[in-house]
Design a protein around this motif. Structure first.
Motif, PDB file in Angstrom:
ATOM      1  N   ARG A  74      -8.563  23.760 -19.411  1.00 31.88           N
ATOM      2  CA  ARG A  74      -8.005  25.084 -18.588  1.00 31.88           C
ATOM      3  C   ARG A  74      -8.979  26.535 -19.051  1.00 31.88           C
ATOM      4  N   VAL A  78      -8.434  30.967 -17.588  1.00 34.98           N
ATOM      5  CA  VAL A  78      -7.925  31.953 -18.600  1.00 34.98           C
ATOM      6  C   VAL A  78      -7.901  33.190 -17.629  1.00 34.98           C
ATOM      7  N   ARG A  79      -6.808  33.944 -17.393  1.00 33.36           N
ATOM      8  CA  ARG A  79      -6.944  35.270 -16.954  1.00 33.36           C
ATOM      9  C   ARG A  79      -7.318  36.439 -17.542  1.00 33.36           C
ATOM     10  N   ASN A  80      -7.000  36.469 -18.828  1.00 32.79           N
ATOM     11  CA  ASN A  80      -7.378  37.540 -19.768  1.00 32.79           C
ATOM     12  C   ASN A  80      -8.300  37.178 -20.909  1.00 32.79           C
ATOM     13  N   VAL A  84      -7.361  35.173 -25.322  1.00 32.48           N
ATOM     14  CA  VAL A  84      -7.651  33.906 -25.321  1.00 32.48           C
ATOM     15  C   VAL A  84      -6.720  33.330 -26.882  1.00 32.48           C
ATOM     16  N   TRP A  87      -3.127  33.133 -26.122  1.00 36.01           N
ATOM     17  CA  TRP A  87      -2.884  32.132 -24.777  1.00 36.01           C
ATOM     18  C   TRP A  87      -3.053  30.421 -25.797  1.00 36.01           C
ATOM     19  N   THR A  90       0.221  30.189 -27.838  1.00 31.60           N
ATOM     20  CA  THR A  90       1.450  30.073 -27.043  1.00 31.60           C
ATOM     21  C   THR A  90       1.446  28.552 -26.767  1.00 31.60           C
ATOM     22  N   ILE A  91       0.154  27.947 -26.434  1.00 34.01           N
ATOM     23  CA  ILE A  91       0.225  26.754 -26.031  1.00 34.01           C
ATOM     24  C   ILE A  91       0.680  25.621 -27.100  1.00 34.01           C
ATOM     25  N   GLU A 110       2.284  23.991 -21.156  1.00 35.69           N
ATOM     26  CA  GLU A 110       1.327  25.256 -20.946  1.00 35.69           C
ATOM     27  C   GLU A 110       2.175  26.451 -21.131  1.00 35.69           C
ATOM     28  N   PRO A 111       1.579  27.523 -21.417  1.00 38.54           N
ATOM     29  CA  PRO A 111       2.489  28.675 -21.750  1.00 38.54           C
ATOM     30  C   PRO A 111       3.013  29.136 -20.284  1.00 38.54           C
ATOM     31  N   TRP A 113       3.825  31.953 -19.079  1.00 37.88           N
ATOM     32  CA  TRP A 113       3.188  32.834 -18.413  1.00 37.88           C
ATOM     33  C   TRP A 113       1.663  32.585 -17.815  1.00 37.88           C
ATOM     34  N   PHE A 114       1.375  31.065 -17.875  1.00 39.53           N
ATOM     35  CA  PHE A 114       0.117  30.664 -17.610  1.00 39.53           C
ATOM     36  C   PHE A 114       0.629  29.668 -16.496  1.00 39.53           C
TER      37      PHE A 114
END
Length: 322
Positions: A74, A78-80, A84, A87, A90-91, A110-111, A113-114
């Motif tokens: 994934r 990654v959006r931001n 990371v 991110w 959180t996973i 998965e998070p 928000w992801f």
């Protein structure tokens, strides 16, 4: 002087003191060394999260390693990039909480928000769309057959829970966990050493497997499954149906013939291949006058020798709970 490692994709020096955003950009461009540097940088924080939820033990290490495999699949989404680290943590936290609640029904947590939309790609499609694809498939291909088999089922098939993998492979759940742990350590360890060699593009081989699978299924649906079996299976190939019969080529031909006569059709939905392990996932289409005739899908786990089937396991996965 800045520390550096060999860049796994371009053969250049990678400055591992770069910020997260720069390393994410390199990883998203296909640099295995950059992703390895990211995971090494954040591993301590990831492990701290797992230990905080689960305490010391193998479950905590599994949560961290699962997050590393998620990163392989994934990182391109990654959006931001600068975030990371959160991110990854959180996973790990989601993996650990799911483990604490009970057996997992999803391949990897998965998070929140992801979360991906309903039309998001399958795990294999997500991996194949990324530039890290060739490195990952090479690394999977380097695993032993038992480790590779459980890895493909866990991350690239519908039979992804520990219990279903155990049923397909005919081993205890504890063995599945052990093999997955070993495989994840190997994948993560490979990233940490930055994979300095180039690997062949797997697209052509994957496309060939898809064409081969579609042709074989089409031939079977025309009533020529016996020809498919005799051309692609060894004479003494074994067929296993977990909880059901065992036999050879005749068992497979009889079963397919019975289904065809009942009006059942199959459509190839997913193909996963690595070395001598080949997985087909098919949709089973019941006849209109008997819509509950068969389960909605089938998984054909094929173990090959010199390109021909030596053992095949037919399994009907239980859909994951969401």
């Amino acid at each position: 002087m800045s520390r550096s490692v060999q860049n796994g994709r371009f053969g250049e020096e990678l400055d591992v003191t770069q910020g997260d955003a720069e390393l994410v950009a390199l990883a998203q461009a296909g640099d295995a060394a950059a992703l390895g540097a990211l995971l090494t940088r954040h591993e301590a924080g990831m492990r701290a999260v797992a230990l905080g939820v689960l305490g010391y033990g193998p479950d905590a290490e599994d949560a961290v390693q699962d997050a590393m495999v998620t990163a392989l699949r994934r990182i391109g989404e990654v959006r931001n990039p600068a975030a990371v680290g959160p991110w990854l943590r959180t996973i790990v936290r989601n993996n650990a909480r799911t483990t604490r609640r009970g057996p997992r029904t999803l391949p990897v947590a998965e998070p929140e928000w992801f979360a991906q939309p309903a039309t998001s790609p399958t795990p294999e499609e997500a991996l194949d769309s990324g530039a890290l694809r060739d490195w990952v498939w090479h690394a999977i291909g380097e695993l032993s057959e038992p480790d590779r088999l459980v890895t493909l089922l866990r991350y690239f098939s519908d039979a992804s829970s520990y219990e279903q993998i155990a049923t397909v492979c005919g081993v205890p759940v504890g063995t599945v966990r052990s093999r997955l742990s070993h495989a994840r350590r190997a994948l993560a360890g490979g990233l940490r050493t930055a994979a300095t060699t180039a690997h062949a593009d797997v697209s052509a081989a994957g496309d060939a497997r898809w064409r081969e699978g579609r042709d074989m299924i089409a031939t079977a649906m025309r009533g020529d499954f016996d020809r498919v079996v005799h051309e692609s299976w060894w004479p003494h190939a074994e067929m296993v149906v977990p909880g059901g019969p065992r036999g050879g080529r005749d068992l497979a031909i009889r079963g397919m013939t019975t289904d065809l006569e009942a009006g059942v059709r199959q459509r190839l939905r997913n193909v996963v291949a690595s070395g001598d392990v080949l997985i087909w996932e098919t949709d089973l289409i019941s006849p209109p006058d008997d819509p509950e005739h068969c389960p909605p899908g089938a998984l054909w786990l094929q173990q090959l020798h010199r390109g021909r089937v030596r053992r095949i396991t037919l399994f009907h996965p239980v859909p994951a709970l969401v």
